[in-house]
Design a protein around this motif. Structure first.
Motif, PDB file in Angstrom:
ATOM      1  N   LEU A  75       0.862  -1.183   0.000  1.00 29.05           N
ATOM      2  CA  LEU A  75       0.000   0.000   0.000  1.00 29.05           C
ATOM      3  C   LEU A  75       0.898   1.233   0.000  1.00 29.05           C
ATOM      4  CD1 LEU A  75      -2.621  -0.987   2.706  1.00 29.05           C
ATOM      5  CD2 LEU A  75      -2.892  -1.038   0.226  1.00 29.05           C
ATOM      6  N   ALA A 125      -7.771  -2.810   1.967  1.00 30.38           N
ATOM      7  CA  ALA A 125      -6.999  -3.894   1.354  1.00 30.38           C
ATOM      8  C   ALA A 125      -7.595  -5.252   1.708  1.00 30.38           C
ATOM      9  CB  ALA A 125      -5.534  -3.823   1.792  1.00 30.38           C
ATOM     10  N   VAL A 126      -7.987  -5.416   2.963  1.00 25.96           N
ATOM     11  CA  VAL A 126      -8.553  -6.695   3.401  1.00 25.96           C
ATOM     12  C   VAL A 126      -9.939  -6.898   2.787  1.00 25.96           C
ATOM     13  CG1 VAL A 126      -9.415  -7.971   5.412  1.00 25.96           C
ATOM     14  CG2 VAL A 126      -7.198  -6.802   5.522  1.00 25.96           C
ATOM     15  N   ARG A 172      -3.804  -8.023   4.902  1.00 24.16           N
ATOM     16  CA  ARG A 172      -3.102  -6.777   5.188  1.00 24.16           C
ATOM     17  C   ARG A 172      -1.826  -6.745   4.362  1.00 24.16           C
ATOM     18  NH1 ARG A 172      -4.915  -4.182   9.895  1.00 24.16           N
ATOM     19  NH2 ARG A 172      -2.864  -3.355  10.363  1.00 24.16           N
ATOM     20  N   VAL A 221       2.823  -1.209   4.324  1.00 24.91           N
ATOM     21  CA  VAL A 221       2.476   0.171   3.974  1.00 24.91           C
ATOM     22  C   VAL A 221       3.769   0.956   3.803  1.00 24.91           C
ATOM     23  CG1 VAL A 221       1.321   2.284   4.713  1.00 24.91           C
ATOM     24  CG2 VAL A 221       0.331   0.054   5.290  1.00 24.91           C
ATOM     25  N   LEU A 278      -3.724   4.562   8.552  1.00 25.66           N
ATOM     26  CA  LEU A 278      -3.171   3.251   8.197  1.00 25.66           C
ATOM     27  C   LEU A 278      -4.229   2.160   8.315  1.00 25.66           C
ATOM     28  CD1 LEU A 278       0.342   3.518   9.878  1.00 25.66           C
ATOM     29  CD2 LEU A 278      -0.259   3.860   7.471  1.00 25.66           C
ATOM     30  N   GLU A 279      -5.047   2.208   9.349  1.00 23.33           N
ATOM     31  CA  GLU A 279      -6.117   1.224   9.507  1.00 23.33           C
ATOM     32  C   GLU A 279      -7.163   1.370   8.402  1.00 23.33           C
ATOM     33  OE1 GLU A 279      -6.372  -1.573  11.280  1.00 23.33           O
ATOM     34  OE2 GLU A 279      -4.303  -1.063  11.786  1.00 23.33           O
ATOM     35  N   GLN A 334      -5.585  -0.325   5.392  1.00 26.97           N
ATOM     36  CA  GLN A 334      -5.508  -1.768   5.617  1.00 26.97           C
ATOM     37  C   GLN A 334      -6.893  -2.406   5.530  1.00 26.97           C
ATOM     38  OE1 GLN A 334      -3.056  -3.668   5.531  1.00 26.97           O
ATOM     39  NE2 GLN A 334      -1.255  -2.603   6.274  1.00 26.97           N
TER      40      GLN A 334
END
Length: 176
Positions: free
Chosen positions: A113, A142-143, A150, A153, A135-136, A139
């Motif tokens: 990422l 992405a998931v 994950r 990054v 960041l979360e 993520q």
């Protein structure tokens, strides 16, 4: 034209996605396999596009950026199966835009990422919770919409809080 009166050819999706894919593969062959008087640099990491949610870099939809990313991912994998791919150097304020792009497939097939997180106008210890939330956010996309996992990054661009580059463009809330 962009805000500086410069003709900006890179801000719209390609008219011909097959040609776009060939260009992507050709760049990898040129820089890694010597094609067309090229080089043998063995570049592993490739970032696809730049900040598509910022209008000076992309004048289209999240669906179309997903199509650009997927075309490039497939072409890059054919040109070099060992390539590590990231897209698209997303910035942080446009969370709805990111979700729409992810839903359309912009996070599928990626290895990394890429996030462009400019230093906010506050002390680093105060900005840590915001960075963690960002960041979360990525993520989670992405998931949920990528390949179900994950990813590492990378911060592939940063800036300091006193930057005035984007003032009155897409981010008028920046201080004077």
């Amino acid at each position: 034209e962009n805000n500086y009166g410069i003709k900006a050819y890179w801000t719209r999706p390609p008219r011909d996605f097959a040609k776009w894919a060939e260009i992507c593969a050709g760049i990898i062959r040129h820089y890694n396999h010597g094609w067309a008087n090229g080089f043998h640099f063995d570049i592993v990491y490739w970032e696809i596009w730049n900040e598509p949610e910022v209008s000076m870099f992309w004048k289209s939809t999240p669906d179309e950026v997903a199509r650009v990313v997927q075309s490039a991912v497939k072409a890059a994998r054919r040109a070099d199966p060992n390539a590590k791919l990231m897209a698209a150097g997303d910035t942080c304020p446009a969370w709805v835009w990111h979700r729409k792009a992810a839903e359309a497939g912009a996070f599928k097939g990626l290895d990394i990422l890429s996030v462009h997180y400019g230093n906010p106008i506050e002390a680093p210890e105060l900005s840590l919770p915001k960075l963690q939330a960002i960041l979360e956010h990525f993520q989670g996309l992405a998931v949920q919409y990528g390949d179900g996992k994950r990813l590492p990054v990378w911060s592939t661009e940063g800036s300091c809080g006193d930057s005035t580059f984007f003032r009155n463009l897409d981010f008028p809330q920046l201080p004077p």
